[in-house]
Each structure stands twice: as structure tokens, then as C-alpha cells.
Design an enzyme around this catalytic site. Sequence first.
Site, PDB file in Angstrom:
ATOM      1  N   HIS A 243      38.994  44.806  36.496  1.00  0.00           N
ATOM      2  CA  HIS A 243      39.240  43.363  36.560  1.00  0.00           C
ATOM      3  C   HIS A 243      38.663  42.637  35.326  1.00  0.00           C
ATOM      4  O   HIS A 243      39.385  42.075  34.534  1.00  0.00           O
ATOM      5  CB  HIS A 243      38.578  42.767  37.820  1.00  0.00           C
TER       6      HIS A 243
HETATM    7  O1  RIB Z   1      37.972  40.338  42.708  1.00  0.00           O
HETATM    8  C1  RIB Z   1      37.444  41.014  41.592  1.00  0.00           C
HETATM    9  C2  RIB Z   1      36.280  40.266  41.029  1.00  0.00           C
HETATM   10  O2  RIB Z   1      35.257  40.167  42.014  1.00  0.00           O
HETATM   11  C3  RIB Z   1      35.637  40.971  39.824  1.00  0.00           C
HETATM   12  O3  RIB Z   1      35.078  40.024  38.961  1.00  0.00           O
HETATM   13  C4  RIB Z   1      34.547  41.787  40.467  1.00  0.00           C
HETATM   14  O4  RIB Z   1      33.456  42.036  39.581  1.00  0.00           O
HETATM   15  C5  RIB Z   1      34.090  40.861  41.562  1.00  0.00           C
HETATM   16  O5  RIB Z   1      33.182  39.932  40.994  1.00  0.00           O
END
Ligand code: RIB
Length: 313
Positions: A243
Site C-alpha cells: 500500500h
Molecule cells: O489500508 C492499508 C493502510 O492501512 C496502509 O497504510 C497500512 O499501513 C495501514 O496503515
Amino acid sequence: MAPRKIIIDTDPGQDDAVAILLALGSPDEIEVLGITAVAGNVPLALTAKNSLMVCELAGKVDVPVYAGCKAPLGRELVTAEHVHGKTGLDGPTLPDPVMQLTEGHAVDFIIETLRREKSGTVTLCPLGPLTNIATALQKAPDIADRIAEIVLMGGAYFEVGNITPAAEFNIHVDPQAADIIFKYGGMITVMPLDVTHKALVTKERNDAFRALGTPVGIAVAEMTEFFERFDKEKYGSLGAPLHDPCVTAYLIKPELFKGRFVNVEIETQSELTMGMTVADWWGVSGRTPNATFMGNIDVDGFFALLTERIGRL
Ligand code: RIB
Ligand code: CA
């Protein structure tokens, strides 16, 4: 061209760690003015400690790290140990940090930095709940016009939620903060699950991290091997979704991403859809566009960049 000045606001989190490492491995393109920790994946004490550990892993002990907000603006903190493990950085065995947090609150660092640096030259890169950034905007409304761009990981449209049926984790944890960000009036680029769920660490890609043979490469392989479980079980994914590294990869090679400039608003009233990013992808609402919402990624180009830069550390 001078490197882009950024502040990374983060809740490490294995994917946050990889995003930070990518930034620290790219000094020609990115100057990290500081790292600000926020409560999210795990409580603040751990996200702050993990931020220090990642800087030490990268050998960049001169990066100032600040602790920020330990709770969302108007809701109980929701954490994600079920994804990231008890420490938030489960997987590799990393030593406790020798580096200390820099004195002062993260929110004040964000405000002071934006007021000190030339207007329009500092990019904010939130990788977790938006509490620190929103609090800075509330405390010092004058900084809104001084921000070059906010490039954030959060939200979802076609992918819908990963923590509730409607909401992605970062936005769900602090929807009020997200609402402030999406109304701040400046440039916003969003890396939603629609993109990050395509950036999967398959076995081959994980093997490439490990084949670097460096402490950083092996640690990244161990981090992604650990946190893939949640998405593999829930979605049948082929590996961990990276992500947050989509944010720092965008700063280095924006051409890896494709999206649309659309209106994005945040659900802050209904508990059923709390934290949903209502992205007007098809332009049906008549609401004014306020964010570039990414929808696609050149995955092979992304991993080639990431592996090469991680290999530099
Ligand atoms: O949904 C994914 C996000 O939530 C990413 O930033 C992960 O690190 C969590 O913080
Ligand atoms: Ca994160």
C-alpha cells in the site's frame, strides 16, 4: 532537478517501513525533512519506535522523527495488530533503536516546517490515519496554502473496504481528519486500495528482495512475508499488498500510475459506511473535483524501481 522536500507521516506497519526505505534510498529525488509518527496500525508508542528502527535499518540516523497524535480526532483508536503483528513490525528481528525521538510534537514540526520552507515546496506524505495532518491544519490554517501537495495512501472505490465493507483502514480510523484533508483546498493525490491491491509481493518478487543479500533486502523480504497472511486469507491475494510504497514510488516515477481528477468526499455521519471515500469516478455528482484518485499501476515497473532502490541501502 533538486530533490522534492517531503514529510512522511506514518504508522509503521511493514508497508510503511518499505515506503520509508524507498524514500531514504532515493536521495536524488526525495529529501526527507522529517518523519512524523501517528497512532494507527499499532499505538503511537510503537509507531514512533518503529519509525526510529526503520531509519536505523536504512543507516539514516540523522532523519528527525517526531511522535504525534495518539488518538483520532473524534473516535476511539482502532488498530490492526491482526495484520501487522503485536509490534506492528513483525517479521524481521530488528534491534531496539539507539536513535531518540526528536523533542517536540509532530504537529508543531509540520507547522513550523511549512512556515519555514519556501511556500509550495514541501509535500506531505501521509501513510496512516490523517490525524496529525488534520490537527496541523486546524491549529494553523495558514499552512494550507503553503503545502505543495498531499500524496496519501487511503480510501477505495472499486475495491471498497478492507476494514469494514465500506471503508479502508486509514480513513476509517479517523474519518473526521480525512474530511478536513479532502476539504483543505490544495492538491491531493490518492493511492487507494484500487491501486495498492495490484502491488502484490508475489513469491518471485519476495525472492528478489531476499536475493539482494543485504540486511535491508532480507528485512523487507521478512516484513512482506509476515504481513501477507491477512490479504491472502481474506482476498486470496498472491502476496502482501504494498500500500504505502505506492506513495513514495509516485514521487519518484509518477508515470507508473494512472488515475482521474475527481470529487472525493468522506462519510462521517453513517456508522454503516463511516470512513468511506465516495469517489465520483464517473462524474455524476456535479461536485467539484478535488483529488487525483489513482486507479492503475505499472506493477512490474513499480517492483523494478522498489527492488533497485532498496538494493542501494
Ligand atoms: O489500508 C492499508 C493502510 O492501512 C496502509 O497504510 C497500512 O499501513 C495501514 O496503515
Ligand atoms: Ca500505513
